[in-house]
Design a protein around this motif. Structure first.
Motif, PDB file in Angstrom:
ATOM      1  N   LYS A  97      -1.369   3.940   7.497  1.00 22.66           N
ATOM      2  CA  LYS A  97      -1.577   5.019   6.533  1.00 22.66           C
ATOM      3  C   LYS A  97      -1.850   6.332   7.243  1.00 22.66           C
ATOM      4  O   LYS A  97      -1.276   7.375   6.901  1.00 22.66           O
ATOM      5  N   GLN A  98      -2.727   6.299   8.239  1.00 28.22           N
ATOM      6  CA  GLN A  98      -3.069   7.516   8.975  1.00 28.22           C
ATOM      7  C   GLN A  98      -1.881   8.038   9.784  1.00 28.22           C
ATOM      8  O   GLN A  98      -1.623   9.244   9.802  1.00 28.22           O
TER       9      GLN A  98
ATOM     10  N   PHE B 135       0.823  -1.198   0.000  1.00 35.24           N
ATOM     11  CA  PHE B 135       0.000   0.000   0.000  1.00 35.24           C
ATOM     12  C   PHE B 135       0.861   1.252   0.000  1.00 35.24           C
ATOM     13  O   PHE B 135       1.986   1.261   0.492  1.00 35.24           O
TER      14      PHE B 135
ATOM     15  N   ARG C  67       5.867   3.323  -0.494  1.00 34.81           N
ATOM     16  CA  ARG C  67       4.980   2.159  -0.377  1.00 34.81           C
ATOM     17  C   ARG C  67       5.490   1.266   0.744  1.00 34.81           C
ATOM     18  O   ARG C  67       6.685   1.228   1.028  1.00 34.81           O
TER      19      ARG C  67
ATOM     20  N   VAL D 146       1.752   5.130   1.056  1.00 39.54           N
ATOM     21  CA  VAL D 146       1.624   6.020   2.210  1.00 39.54           C
ATOM     22  C   VAL D 146       2.120   7.397   1.808  1.00 39.54           C
ATOM     23  O   VAL D 146       2.906   7.548   0.867  1.00 39.54           O
ATOM     24  N   ASP D 147       1.662   8.416   2.521  1.00 42.58           N
ATOM     25  CA  ASP D 147       2.029   9.795   2.190  1.00 42.58           C
ATOM     26  C   ASP D 147       3.460  10.138   2.580  1.00 42.58           C
ATOM     27  O   ASP D 147       4.037  11.070   2.042  1.00 42.58           O
TER      28      ASP D 147
ATOM     29  N   GLU E 123      -4.618   0.392   7.665  1.00 42.99           N
ATOM     30  CA  GLU E 123      -5.321   1.680   7.733  1.00 42.99           C
ATOM     31  C   GLU E 123      -4.708   2.577   8.805  1.00 42.99           C
ATOM     32  O   GLU E 123      -4.544   3.783   8.601  1.00 42.99           O
TER      33      GLU E 123
END
Length: 134
Positions: free
Chosen positions: A127-128, A8, A99, A10-11, A124
């Motif tokens: 990511k946050q 996934f 990622r 990520v920022d 999740e």
């Protein structure tokens, strides 16, 4: 043996994401629903709340490929085998951030669905958490 893979975006950039991942004694800052964490040498103990406590062996932390691996040694799930690898990778072409690739091999296979569900929640949270540090 069941294998579960999550990859996934990520920022956070690669360095920031790696710094968060490599802080193995503070995994509860990355996956915020975890309880207190203790680190004694290469052994990490994580309070999983209602699920109980797990004990993990930190197998490797390798800065060059930004790869960390661990193995659950004691848990309420009574794994016959558990090995996990987490890697920080460059972003997809044209994207920013980075990622995360998370691979888990486990036995018995009957635990795969439950562990995958938990991993999805952890994804999740990661990511946050990583978006908040950028």
């Amino acid at each position: 043996m069941a294998s579960i893979i999550r990859e996934f975006a990520v920022d956070a950039d690669e360095e920031t994401a790696w710094a968060a991942l490599v802080d193995v004694g503070a995994v509860n800052k990355l996956i915020t629903f975890l309880g207190p964490v203790t680190l004694d040498g290469d052994v990490r103990t994580v309070d999983m709340g209602e699920y109980g406590t797990i004990e993990e062996l930190i197998v490797s932390v390798d800065d060059e490929p930004r790869r960390m691996s661990y193995s659950v040694r004691k848990s309420p799930w009574n794994f016959v085998h558990h090995h996990s690898v987490m890697e920080i990778l460059p972003p997809e072409e044209g994207a920013v951030g980075s990622r995360v690739r998370w691979l888990v091999d486990l036995k018995p296979d009957s635990l795969a669905e439950e562990i995958a569900t938990g991993m999805d929640g952890a994804v999740e949270s990661m990511k946050q958490s990583l978006a908040a540090v950028t």
